[in-house]
Design an enzyme around this catalytic site. Structure first.
Site, PDB file in Angstrom:
ATOM      1  N   PHE A   1      -1.572   2.552   4.458  1.00 58.29           N
ATOM      2  CA  PHE A   1      -2.195   3.091   3.476  1.00 58.29           C
ATOM      3  C   PHE A   1      -1.129   3.484   2.581  1.00 58.29           C
ATOM      4  O   PHE A   1       0.030   3.063   2.331  1.00 58.29           O
ATOM      5  CB  PHE A   1      -2.886   4.371   4.194  1.00 58.29           C
TER       6      PHE A   1
ATOM      7  N   LYS B   1       2.474  -4.025  -0.378  1.00 59.78           N
ATOM      8  CA  LYS B   1       3.392  -3.123   0.467  1.00 59.78           C
ATOM      9  C   LYS B   1       4.257  -4.166   1.384  1.00 59.78           C
ATOM     10  O   LYS B   1       5.166  -4.199   1.676  1.00 59.78           O
ATOM     11  CB  LYS B   1       2.877  -2.242   1.305  1.00 59.78           C
TER      12      LYS B   1
ATOM     13  N   THR C   1       4.400  -7.391   1.189  1.00 64.36           N
ATOM     14  CA  THR C   1       4.977  -8.479   0.374  1.00 64.36           C
ATOM     15  C   THR C   1       6.346  -7.859  -0.088  1.00 64.36           C
ATOM     16  O   THR C   1       7.496  -8.442   0.036  1.00 64.36           O
ATOM     17  CB  THR C   1       3.915  -8.725  -1.093  1.00 64.36           C
TER      18      THR C   1
ATOM     19  N   LYS D   1     -10.524 -13.690   4.008  1.00 61.84           N
ATOM     20  CA  LYS D   1      -9.536 -14.492   3.933  1.00 61.84           C
ATOM     21  C   LYS D   1      -8.074 -13.812   3.630  1.00 61.84           C
ATOM     22  O   LYS D   1      -8.139 -12.866   2.679  1.00 61.84           O
ATOM     23  CB  LYS D   1      -9.560 -15.367   2.565  1.00 61.84           C
TER      24      LYS D   1
ATOM     25  N   PHE E   1       3.325  -8.043 -11.629  1.00 59.21           N
ATOM     26  CA  PHE E   1       2.327  -9.197 -11.678  1.00 59.21           C
ATOM     27  C   PHE E   1       2.393  -9.872 -13.091  1.00 59.21           C
ATOM     28  O   PHE E   1       3.066  -9.580 -13.951  1.00 59.21           O
ATOM     29  CB  PHE E   1       0.993  -8.477 -11.855  1.00 59.21           C
TER      30      PHE E   1
ATOM     31  N   TRP F   1       7.711 -11.909  -5.113  1.00 59.29           N
ATOM     32  CA  TRP F   1       6.210 -12.850  -4.904  1.00 59.29           C
ATOM     33  C   TRP F   1       6.523 -14.240  -5.625  1.00 59.29           C
ATOM     34  O   TRP F   1       6.554 -15.094  -5.182  1.00 59.29           O
ATOM     35  CB  TRP F   1       4.850 -12.123  -5.330  1.00 59.29           C
TER      36      TRP F   1
ATOM     37  N   ALA G   1      -4.485   3.317  10.491  1.00 55.15           N
ATOM     38  CA  ALA G   1      -3.829   4.245   9.813  1.00 55.15           C
ATOM     39  C   ALA G   1      -4.727   5.549   9.853  1.00 55.15           C
ATOM     40  O   ALA G   1      -4.075   6.513   9.261  1.00 55.15           O
ATOM     41  CB  ALA G   1      -3.365   3.876   8.432  1.00 55.15           C
TER      42      ALA G   1
ATOM     43  N   ARG H   1       3.567  -4.884  11.075  1.00 57.08           N
ATOM     44  CA  ARG H   1       2.434  -4.831  12.129  1.00 57.08           C
ATOM     45  C   ARG H   1       1.603  -6.150  12.554  1.00 57.08           C
ATOM     46  O   ARG H   1       1.713  -6.987  11.624  1.00 57.08           O
ATOM     47  CB  ARG H   1       1.271  -3.939  11.627  1.00 57.08           C
TER      48      ARG H   1
END
Lengths: 586, 586
Positions: free
Chosen positions: A322, A79, A81, A113, A410, A438, A294, A102
């Site tokens: 979420f 989300k 990204t 990480k 992807f 991406w 959330a 946020r």
């Protein structure tokens, strides 16, 4: 400029992109601000909210774009990204665009990480500042919150040590706090499981009041919830007053105002109302402001950031935490109701991976390799799983918004898979676009940007799911049936009793309903994927936040203090002593 | 511009003066900095230490002026006020002058009224920023410190839950920490007596490791001690590595490096090495950097701030905490030894009030009216009490410095009283001047400024009290006799045993000796005023700080966590919601 995220790590892309980070002067120009409306702060200036909002009060708002997602795998479906990708795509189309995200907590940053800064070419910079402390809002919240706890425990000690007459000499009236009914704990911004359950006040009569206590993570503080929903400093000040810190022996709430600490808390919080400016790697400005949970809170960046963004940008992108059953529902019925702002479109992020999971694919477990179902074409699982997406498209449509489905691409996805999802989404009445932000940044998000711009040209007849007059239990019933797809709601006795009390008391009439439920299923049971059928939503308790004005019906347990694992991220974080650069964060 | 402090409160003076607060551009010019050497931060820019010190490494240093005091009353004798007054006085004389002060902790700010920002016309601005958070250094220290504790407790939990083989899979070797020998606690920047003694890790096996623990105030953190003495980021990084967090079951130290958290701690601390800029109300720039305790640490602003100040100013003023027997002694034998810097003069602040107390005047108790002895002329008490001042003049002279006595004028003082103190100080071989900086700002400090400038023209043959080769117990003997005026030192068995161990181990050869003693008497007994005679200094224990490299012989108890009283300052603090202005702080 596009970098190759299949060979470069996020921090390497960030480092390159930061060579071209907007200067304060450039931010000022991008946002159309006057010089004194920008508060200097290293690489991430703050915007003086009160000044800007007053000057621009008559300016029409830009288009308001919310980003939400289908029910995700535990890996997340991108989300943040995608939010950054939309900004970049609209930027490539020449639009004046920005957004709001946020601020991440130090706990997860140091434990796992990852930094919540997006990824690949849809990335927020400067990355180190964003990840470690930023403008100190979380620190201000932590200190302010703990000051309330200091005031509480010290007051309990002094009331135990002094007579009424001695208290009166200090202008104090006995509050008679019940140590068994202190609901609030202390906060720290790390995953400190050792502080979940503690005993404090051991020692002599001047070493505090002996009691059970606890620490939560700082971003779970009610003050963070308040920052996210406050309209302005006056509203924040007023809410702080009503924070319930404990209960007295008659069961009456003891507030921050009763402890006479509300003014100091608001004073310590004063700078937090000014959002910080960061940037996408393609130089779209993005506010970073607030980072509430959330579950017990709205899980979104602040109303303040959206208010400014809508004045400064023609297109303002904001993300809900979420999945859509939680995040969009709260955006829709809580955040927009509190702000009075009307969204133009919601972008529903879907991935082939998550849809296959809903279609019956094997469990997706963080840290383990993905099963073959997810890495090879499988149209059957995918088609079946699209029911989750269609359900959530329909949920969004109930608000009057016609969503845009973003198929977040992807590299293992096939063209046929993308085409299938797109067709089903369009059949359900949504716009849909495959996006490769991406991999390619804004250039990869042009179709998505076009779909969003197209959607923004439509009028939205925005309507809430339930009116404010609807009583609590009926609201939960409506949400459970209309959003989650439950057959009904089962109230456990404690929860029902509390709900009745809240419904009867006009004090709670303007409290928001803030559902607490897992985001890993439409239901309360994380393992139920797709569209669970034939189930009822159990409500075990109702939490109340008097300052934020939230009633939180609990359809799931919540942990306000995550734990630090046995291989935490901090093991690999370090700083270059010659230039202060941080490594290992990403 | 001078304000009338007998009718205006400090915050009112600050508010007026802040209309003329130097802009970042003005600071840049005042300090002779290049544009990219100033890091923007609201009204209080930071200075990029690494850049500045590298560019100016060949520039000769300015004059180095230390400010210390006679043994004070519990009300304090105005060292900060005098430090600012000297800057203002030198400014009036046309000198290029600046200084460095410590950053105050939030605990005392919220508990007792007062902000450590000086007073009257010798005041530091902006006052609210200075008092509440400033640039967040204390927050960074608090978070970094607590991250070590998170790492410690989580590691103890995982070692309890996993076999050696399971630990090895995560690249971990069992540290076998002894829960009874964890010396470090958590920190919070408030006076939270309820957190002095706590039990943590209650609950199940994933809720941390069950143990006794504690919180100290954030400024007592070893990280704050390190910030004050670190030469640069590399030095800080190295020191963090060696912080002893606990001991293993064989009694061997467990360090931050053993927990693999040292890199992350240093990363979180990276911005703290850059000092913040504030200003006197008469526009002399003043660094604010670090705020370590004066017992277990050096109680002074940082070496870094002094290093920059001496490059940027012709006269750099720095204040030592506590009285000269503690503050000056540590400045002399620890801070200057670590920095390699040589002071030109020390200013010994004396007040008629404190001198009368040493002459046998009644006890001075905070919150109670001053007895008549202090508000009416009394030359007899005063003359007798001057022995404390003369003792400390002689202490300072042992360093090769010829001190300047500043008689910090109160409105109840008489001319005869001032003349008496001046005469005795001069007879003891010091320069002396009456100063009215509180009432008149720089114009009131001209005599003092002249005395300081005059003193700075003299060559100082600066020599330490003891050589580095001197063993620990002998050092303490020398300090006790030569500085405190004791007849000798009594080592309790535990302390003697520890001292022997430290003396025998070459690892501790370069550790600083950091005395822990009350500042309210030359002796270890706060009620012994004047020059106590015929006493021996008891050493009960020796604390060791492996990162800061301090050995702290304990001639008194220390509390690392003050308490919040029954009428705390936060009751009166608030914020104006229309402009964010804070009231009630001062």
């Amino acid at each position: 400029m596009v970098w190759n995220p299949t060979v470069m790590k996020d921090w390497q892309i960030a480092e390159e992109a930061e060579k071209n980070l907007p200067t304060p002067e450039e931010y000022q120009e991008m946002l159309g601000l006057q010089k004194d409306e920008l508060i200097p702060h290293g690489k991430t200036p703050k915007v003086d909210f009160l000044k800007v909002i007053d000057r621009l009060k008559d300016k029409p708002n830009g288009k308001y774009i919310e980003v939400t997602a289908i029910t995700p795998t535990p890996l997340g479906e991108g989300k943040s990204t995608t939010s950054l990708g939309i900004m970049e795509g609209l930027g490539k189309r020449g639009a004046n665009v920005g957004g709001a995200l946020r601020q991440p907590s130090g706990g997860p940053t140091m434990n796992v990480k990852g930094t919540a800064a997006g990824g690949g070419n849809a990335l927020l910079i400067p990355m180190t500042e964003f990840s470690l402390g930023l403008t100190g809002d979380i620190n201000d919240i932590m200190n302010s919150h703990n000051l309330m706890m200091v005031a509480l425990n010290a007051r309990m000690q002094h009331e135990a040590n002094y007579t009424d007459a001695e208290l009166a000499k200090r202008g104090l009236k006995r509050l008679d706090i019940d140590p068994k009914k202190v609901e609030m704990g202390w906060v720290i911004d790390f995953c400190a499981q050792g502080l979940r359950n503690i005993t404090i006040g051991l020692g002599g009569k001047n070493d505090g009041f002996l009691m059970q206590s606890k620490f939560g993570i700082a971003v779970s503080s009610e003050l963070m919830a308040i920052l996210a929903v406050a309209k302005d400093l006056a509203d924040m000040r007023e809410r702080v007053k009503h924070i319930v810190v404990a209960y007295d022996k008659q069961g009456k709430p003891v507030t921050a105002a009763d402890l006479e600490v509300d003014g100091a808390v608001a004073a310590w919080m004063r700078n937090t109302i000014n959002p910080s400016l960061c940037s996408t790697v393609e130089r779209q400005p993005c506010f970073v402001h607030a980072g509430p949970f959330a579950n017990i809170a709205i899980g979104q960046s602040s109303i303040i950031a959206d208010r400014i963004g809508l004045k400064c940008f023609d297109y303002h992108v904001t993300e809900s935490g979420f999945a859509a059953d939680i995040g969009f529902e709260k955006f829709w019925n809580v955040k927009c109701r509190l702000s009075g702002l009307k969204p133009n479109v919601s972008v529903l992020v879907a991935t082939v991976r998550a849809l296959k999971m809903h279609g019956g694919g094997p469990a997706v477990v963080p840290g383990r390799p993905l099963p073959e179902e997810y890495t090879k074409e499988n149209l059957q699982l995918l088609e079946k799983g699209c029911e989750n997406m269609v359900h959530l498209i329909n949920v969004i449509k109930k608000s009057g918004i016609k969503p845009v489905v973003c198929i977040n691409s992807f590299y293992t996805d096939t063209k046929a898979e993308h085409a299938l999802v797109k067709r089903i989404a369009e059949q359900a009445g949504a716009r849909a676009a495959v996006s490769e932000h991406w991999l390619k940044g804004g250039d990869g998000a042009l179709d998505l940007a076009d779909a969003v711009m197209d959607a923004c040209r439509e009028e939205v007849d925005f309507k809430y799911l339930y009116p404010l007059e609807m009583p609590l239990r009926q609201r939960v019933e409506v949400i459970a049936k209309e959003v989650y797809g439950a057959d009904g709601v089962d109230w456990e006795p404690l929860a029902a009793e509390k709900a009745k009390k809240f419904e009867a008391d006009p004090k709670y009439a303007d409290y928001s309903t803030m559902m607490v439920k897992t985001h890993l299923s439409l239901s309360h049971e994380p393992s139920w994927k797709g569209i669970p059928k034939g189930w009822r939503l159990p409500i075990r308790d109702v939490l109340v936040y008097g300052g934020a004005k939230f009633l939180c019906p609990m359809a799931g347990s919540i942990s306000l203090m995550p734990g630090t694992g046995s291989d935490p991220a901090y093991r690999r974080i370090d700083v270059d002593v010659n230039n202060g650069k941080v490594s290992g964060l990403f």
